[in-house]
Design an enzyme around this catalytic site. Structure first.
Site, PDB file in Angstrom:
ATOM      1  N   SER A 235      -2.358  -8.688   1.063  1.00 23.77           N
ATOM      2  CA  SER A 235      -3.738  -9.293   1.186  1.00 23.77           C
ATOM      3  C   SER A 235      -3.925 -10.621   0.046  1.00 23.77           C
ATOM      4  O   SER A 235      -4.973 -11.136   0.344  1.00 23.77           O
ATOM      5  CB  SER A 235      -4.711  -8.420   0.938  1.00 23.77           C
TER       6      SER A 235
ATOM      7  N   SER B 179       0.685  -6.269  -1.296  1.00 22.99           N
ATOM      8  CA  SER B 179       0.093  -7.434  -1.456  1.00 22.99           C
ATOM      9  C   SER B 179      -0.144  -8.400  -2.377  1.00 22.99           C
ATOM     10  O   SER B 179      -0.550  -9.353  -2.115  1.00 22.99           O
ATOM     11  CB  SER B 179      -1.640  -6.606  -1.405  1.00 22.99           C
TER      12      SER B 179
ATOM     13  N   LYS C  83      -7.997 -13.648  -7.185  1.00 25.87           N
ATOM     14  CA  LYS C  83      -8.265 -13.177  -5.557  1.00 25.87           C
ATOM     15  C   LYS C  83      -9.558 -12.763  -5.488  1.00 25.87           C
ATOM     16  O   LYS C  83     -10.190 -12.312  -6.463  1.00 25.87           O
ATOM     17  CB  LYS C  83      -7.262 -12.101  -5.570  1.00 25.87           C
TER      18      LYS C  83
END
Length: 571
Positions: free
Chosen positions: A239, A263, A164
């Site tokens: 996210s 997330s 990420k």
């Protein structure tokens, strides 16, 4: 390329949102006994959504759609490599049955083929990855393998992975989706990334996230919006949505995301893969953007995301710094779990809270199938119950973050810690297309500002009491060896941008961050529209091995459980 008329979600979902009585929010909320400061803020957010609707009427446009069905992806001779688990791939590389360079190149080819449709990988390090893989192959081809390349020290040897973007990877972008940080690159590895690299993994790409990692659609003004591999018109969650998409499409052996309110679990659910939100403090923090501080560190988990549950304890042990063969490792503890002796509980919804969508009936049916499977396969009783306090999940999460995060404000992070952004001014700029921020980011900033004027200590204490009461009830219900089955989300992956009208549906995942519980996200095949179904397997803090063991066994023994290759991107 074919083009299809794009009907803006502003128009469709605003009408839907009205059926929830959003403009009655404060009255319903106060009547139900909820804190006034929260009800006022949520009402403000619904008015905010109305502005989005007006904006959509005047500024919608047509979008291109791609004819994907029927196309085959990747070299057929190497398809089997893409279906290997991380554990199996590492074993083959170590035994000389597969070269790391070949596997890395295969995954690079896969990303290059499908990423133009997904926009999941936002930065690539192909040359460095291939050089690292070549070095691994060279060492393994020698007469003697150095001790530092042993299974104990490098259990992920030669396996490609993705990270990420909010995590630091040397030389890679490190913006957190914030336009003001565009061009900034990391000069260190974050602790979990360093441990994964030290264990032999090869990082091939960096993946997209939402702006400042605080929204459940992965879209920002640095990289754009990430698409769902099962339907490119749908969102991927956030996210850590780039990781969900890239892993769901079979473009990475595993990925690393982070989870402070779902997330990791929402992207895993929307994209049909496995993920795990671990117990508090299991993995180290540091060198992330945005960083965490205060008790927010208790809520945040840096978590693995993958297609095969066998890889979850392996990667988690690496991230936590555990020796994988030690009795205290998750790998060892998972293997020792006797699933016939666990206490099973199933809760089908949050009890009908007014601020969340009703749970989709296909999700209800899938959870019922899991209950039936556990009952018949293990000859155990699964207790079906409900807990009214789940209705207040979003209040618990909001209050927990507001009260305990001692770091800079969200509006300060919007300014990249160079002063503070006025979200109301940004909203006015956004309406005429002049703001560098996304609408959800502006909304969260406005919510923070409004809360600072309306919150009271009395209201906060009331919500904290509800949180502690729910935690005590669940601990009593589950005991020391219990697992809870709970929906991952009230709906399957929504169309792009629809989340702005149902902003609080993330409560189904967020509540467990505040409670400090361990949760494994388990995929349960596809629904009638071809979108992934799934469920959360939950246990009390410190019992990660229980949820992981249940997830691994469900994949082995239940036909509908597990990753399904997206039909549009089939191998």
């Amino acid at each position: 390329m074919m083009q299809h008329t794009y009907i803006p979600p502003y128009l469709v979902t605003y009408v839907t949102s009205m059926s929830h009585g959003y403009f009655l929010t404060p009255f319903v909320c106060v009547f139900a006994g909820m804190p006034l400061f929260i009800s006022i803020n949520l009402c403000f957010y619904r008015i905010f959504c109305f502005l989005c609707f007006l904006h959509g009427i005047f500024f919608f446009w047509r979008k291109k759609r791609f004819p994907l069905k029927g196309r085959k992806w990747n070299d057929p001779a190497h398809v089997n490599w893409l279906t290997l688990s991380t554990k199996e791939a590492a074993a083959r590389i170590r035994n000389g049955n597969l070269k790391s360079e070949e596997l890395v190149q295969c995954y690079i080819n896969r990303i290059e083929e499908v990423n133009p449709y997904l926009n999941a990988a936002v930065a690539c390090r192909y040359e460095q990855a291939l050089a690292e893989a070549q070095e691994i192959d060279k060492v393994l081809a020698g007469e003697t393998v150095p001790p530092e390349y042993s299974l104990e020290r490098k259990p992920l040897l030669g396996v490609p992975c993705t990270i990420k973007e909010s995590q630091s990877v040397i030389g890679m972008p490190h913006t957190g989706g914030l336009l003001k940080r565009k061009g900034i690159t990391a000069d260190v590895y974050s602790p979990v990334v360093r441990r994964v690299r030290d264990a032999g993994a090869v990082i091939i790409a960096i993946t997209n996230c939402s702006e400042l990692c605080m929204w459940y659609e992965s879209s920002n003004n640095v990289y754009g919006t990430t698409n769902n591999p099962y339907n490119v018109d749908c969102m991927v969650g956030g996210s850590s949505g780039g990781e969900g998409s890239i892993n769901g499409a079979g473009c990475s052996a595993f990925g690393i995301g982070s989870d402070i309110g779902g997330s990791v679990r929402m992207p895993c659910f929307f994209c049909g893969i496995f993920g795990h939100k671990h117990s508090p403090y299991l993995t180290p923090d540091g060198d992330e953007f945005p960083p965490t501080s205060g008790d927010a560190k208790y809520y945040l988990a840096r978590s693995p995301m993958c297609r095969y549950p066998v890889d979850l304890p392996l990667v988690l042990d690496v991230m936590a710094g555990n020796a994988i063969e030690a009795p205290s490792s998750l790998t060892s503890k998972v293997a020792a779990v006797d699933l016939t002796k666990l206490n099973y509980v199933s809760i089908a919804s949050d009890g009908g809270s007014w601020y969340c969508s009703p749970v989709d009936q296909e999700l209800v049916a899938a959870q019922s199938e899991v209950v039936d499977h556990l009952t018949s396969h293990y000859s155990v009783e699964v207790k079906k119950t409900s807990l009214r306090k789940f209705r207040y999940s979003v209040y618990m999460w909001l209050t927990g973050l507001e009260e305990n995060d001692s770091g800079p404000s969200f509006c300060a992070y919007m300014a990249n810690l160079e002063g503070s952004v006025n979200p109301f001014r940004e909203l006015a700029k956004w309406l005429v297309g002049r703001s560098p921020h996304t609408l959800p980011c502006i909304g969260l900033g406005a919510l923070e500002k409004a809360t600072s004027y309306t919150k009271s200590k009395q209201s906060s204490e009331k919500v904290k009491g509800i949180t502690q009461s729910l935690k005590a009830e669940l601990e009593d219900l589950l005991g020391s060896n219990g697992v809870l089955l709970y929906p991952s989300h009230p709906t399957v992956a929504p169309p792009h941008h629809k989340a702005i009208y149902t902003p609080l549906n993330f409560a189904y995942t967020a509540v467990f961050n505040i409670l400090g519980f361990a949760v494994t996200q388990v995929p349960l095949g596809l629904d009638s529209r071809g979108l992934p179904l799934g469920i959360q397997v939950v246990s009390t803090g410190g019992n990660d091995h229980l949820t992981l063991a249940v997830a691994m066994d469900l994949e082995k023994t239940m036909s509908r459980c597990g990753w399904v290759c997206p039909p549009n991107f089939s191998f």
